[in-house]
Design an enzyme around this catalytic site. Structure first.
Site, PDB file in Angstrom:
ATOM      1  N   VAL A   1      -4.748   8.970  60.076  1.00  0.00           N
ATOM      2  CA  VAL A   1      -4.800   9.723  59.130  1.00  0.00           C
ATOM      3  C   VAL A   1      -5.973   9.631  58.013  1.00  0.00           C
ATOM      4  CG1 VAL A   1      -3.171  10.514  57.039  1.00  0.00           C
ATOM      5  CG2 VAL A   1      -2.282   9.945  59.337  1.00  0.00           C
TER       6      VAL A   1
ATOM      7  N   GLY B   1      -0.911   7.333  56.034  1.00  0.00           N
ATOM      8  CA  GLY B   1      -1.049   6.990  57.252  1.00  0.00           C
ATOM      9  C   GLY B   1       0.425   6.455  57.711  1.00  0.00           C
ATOM     10  N   HIS B   2       0.682   5.542  56.714  1.00  0.00           N
ATOM     11  CA  HIS B   2       2.081   4.989  57.293  1.00  0.00           C
ATOM     12  C   HIS B   2       3.157   5.991  57.234  1.00  0.00           C
ATOM     13  CE1 HIS B   2       0.409   1.261  55.082  1.00  0.00           C
ATOM     14  NE2 HIS B   2       0.569   0.777  56.396  1.00  0.00           N
TER      15      HIS B   2
ATOM     16  N   LEU C   1      -7.271   6.109  55.965  1.00  0.00           N
ATOM     17  CA  LEU C   1      -6.502   5.532  55.100  1.00  0.00           C
ATOM     18  C   LEU C   1      -6.260   4.204  55.233  1.00  0.00           C
ATOM     19  CD1 LEU C   1      -4.159   8.365  54.340  1.00  0.00           C
ATOM     20  CD2 LEU C   1      -5.577   7.451  52.875  1.00  0.00           C
ATOM     21  N   SER C   2      -6.193   3.186  54.482  1.00  0.00           N
ATOM     22  CA  SER C   2      -5.880   1.865  54.666  1.00  0.00           C
ATOM     23  C   SER C   2      -5.468   1.247  53.363  1.00  0.00           C
ATOM     24  CB  SER C   2      -7.230   1.186  55.222  1.00  0.00           C
ATOM     25  OG  SER C   2      -6.979  -0.376  55.037  1.00  0.00           O
TER      26      SER C   2
ATOM     27  N   GLN D   1      -1.317 -13.797  61.246  1.00  0.00           N
ATOM     28  CA  GLN D   1      -2.421 -12.905  61.859  1.00  0.00           C
ATOM     29  C   GLN D   1      -3.588 -12.945  60.732  1.00  0.00           C
ATOM     30  OE1 GLN D   1       0.453  -9.417  61.718  1.00  0.00           O
ATOM     31  NE2 GLN D   1      -1.727  -8.231  60.780  1.00  0.00           N
TER      32      GLN D   1
HETATM   33  P1  AMP Z   1      -0.491  -1.828  58.384  1.00  0.00           P
HETATM   34  O1  AMP Z   1       0.506  -1.786  57.359  1.00  0.00           O
HETATM   35  O2  AMP Z   1      -1.887  -1.672  57.899  1.00  0.00           O
HETATM   36  O3  AMP Z   1      -0.397  -3.284  59.109  1.00  0.00           O
HETATM   37  O4  AMP Z   1      -0.586  -0.648  59.303  1.00  0.00           O
HETATM   38  C1  AMP Z   1       0.852  -0.376  59.898  1.00  0.00           C
HETATM   39  C2  AMP Z   1       0.953   0.675  61.097  1.00  0.00           C
HETATM   40  O5  AMP Z   1       0.346   1.925  60.183  1.00  0.00           O
HETATM   41  C3  AMP Z   1      -0.094   0.159  62.040  1.00  0.00           C
HETATM   42  O6  AMP Z   1       0.353   0.643  63.380  1.00  0.00           O
HETATM   43  C4  AMP Z   1      -1.335   0.904  61.792  1.00  0.00           C
HETATM   44  O7  AMP Z   1      -2.249   1.254  62.796  1.00  0.00           O
HETATM   45  C5  AMP Z   1      -0.747   2.403  61.069  1.00  0.00           C
HETATM   46  N1  AMP Z   1      -1.920   2.669  60.100  1.00  0.00           N
HETATM   47  C6  AMP Z   1      -2.503   2.197  59.244  1.00  0.00           C
HETATM   48  N2  AMP Z   1      -3.488   2.913  58.523  1.00  0.00           N
HETATM   49  C7  AMP Z   1      -3.379   4.109  59.241  1.00  0.00           C
HETATM   50  C8  AMP Z   1      -3.992   5.469  59.296  1.00  0.00           C
HETATM   51  N3  AMP Z   1      -4.880   5.782  58.201  1.00  0.00           N
HETATM   52  N4  AMP Z   1      -3.539   6.292  60.304  1.00  0.00           N
HETATM   53  C9  AMP Z   1      -2.614   6.232  60.980  1.00  0.00           C
HETATM   54  N5  AMP Z   1      -1.967   4.995  61.156  1.00  0.00           N
HETATM   55  C10 AMP Z   1      -2.445   4.078  60.514  1.00  0.00           C
END
Ligand code: AMP
Length: 287
Positions: free
Chosen positions: A176, A36-37, A184-185, A61
């Protein structure tokens, strides 16, 4: 890829690029990169000449009982992945670089920040907005890319940029997913095998809701009841935090779906709190 650890390095690099007439994109993240990133980073490189990624697990946060200490990190792997994705600079400050001990200035997009995730995470979006505003100020990008997975975050940031007349274009990027539908997370790393097996049920239940809307159901209560039942069956270990039908721009709850509607959910599954969303109206094309 240049690694930047300090604010002066970041400012100087961005100023140099702007002086050369180059267009700069920023992708703010908390690291532990997944596809995703990387998709956001690749998209950013189609929008600008230079891509800066920030990697910062932003303490402000996280609530007092949240997962700041255990948030997954893998610094070496992040550097490899970001380099492969064609990122030009990785800004990786420590908390003391971003926040002085007597930091006292906060950005709060009131109203929107108390809804959905904000109901159980009251300081979350204040922390997000504050750090994102700082990053936008420091990196001075022409465009910044955020994932639609965090729909509320994207909506709030657009609102902040509009309210403060910031000179940056905010670009949303589609969610994604794993092949089985799970969004994805980084927090998916918390799931046990049993929880991971159930997690795609969240997407499955949302797809059932899309089908109900496609078949003509417009009553929010009926749609949410059916979603709750589907989730209880498909993700029995999950505990919904919220299941909401909202207007995609205002995030206000809908009782009847008319022109624009989005379903947003947060489900606690073991140690993870998983969020997902889907545009319902206009009716989406699902792949
Ligand atoms: P994070 O590292 O979780 O704070 O995410 C950083 C960026 O990546 C944020 O803009 C999230 O919305 C984006 N992001 C995280 N997971 C996904 C995903 N599965 N699909 C698209 N964007 C994502």
């Amino acid at each position: 890829m240049q690694i930047l650890d300090t604010i002066p390095e970041l400012k100087k690099l961005s100023q140099t690029w702007h002086r050369e007439g180059l267009r700069v994109a920023l992708v703010p993240t908390m690291g532990f990169f997944h596809s995703g990133h990387l998709s956001l980073m690749r998209h950013a490189s189609t929008l600008a000449d230079k891509v800066i990624v920030s990697r910062f697990v932003n303490p402000t946060q996280f609530g007092p009982n949240e997962d700041l200490a255990s948030y997954p990190r893998n610094e070496e792997q992040d550097i490899v992945l970001a380099t492969e994705a064609g990122v030009d600079a990785l800004f990786q400050p420590t908390p003391d670089i971003m926040y002085r001990p007597d930091h006292a200035t906060w950005v709060d997009v009131a109203e929107l920040s108390g809804l959905l995730c904000g109901a159980t995470r009251p300081i979350h979006f204040r922390g997000v907005c504050t750090v994102v505003l700082k990053l936008l100020h420091l990196a001075a990008p022409d465009v910044a890319v955020f994932g639609e997975k965090d729909w509320q975050q994207l909506t709030i940031i657009r609102h902040m940029v509009r309210d403060l007349d910031l000179d940056v274009c905010i670009e949303g990027h589609p969610i994604v997913r794993e092949a089985d539908g799970l969004a994805l997370s980084s927090r998916n790393a918390y799931l046990t095998a049993e929880e991971r097996a159930q997690a795609p049920g969240i997407r499955e239940a949302i797809i059932k809701m899309v089908e109900r809307v496609r078949n003509g159901e417009r009553n929010a209560e009926a749609l949410l009841d059916a979603l709750r039942n589907d989730l209880a069956r498909l993700v029995p270990l999950g505990q919904p935090d919220y299941l909401s039908l909202v207007h995609p721009d205002t995030l206000q709850p809908l009782s009847h779906l008319e022109n624009d509607a989005l379903v947003a959910v947060a489900v606690k599954l073991g140690k993870a709190r998983l969020i997902d969303n889907q545009r319902l109206l206009p009716l989406p094309q699902l792949s």
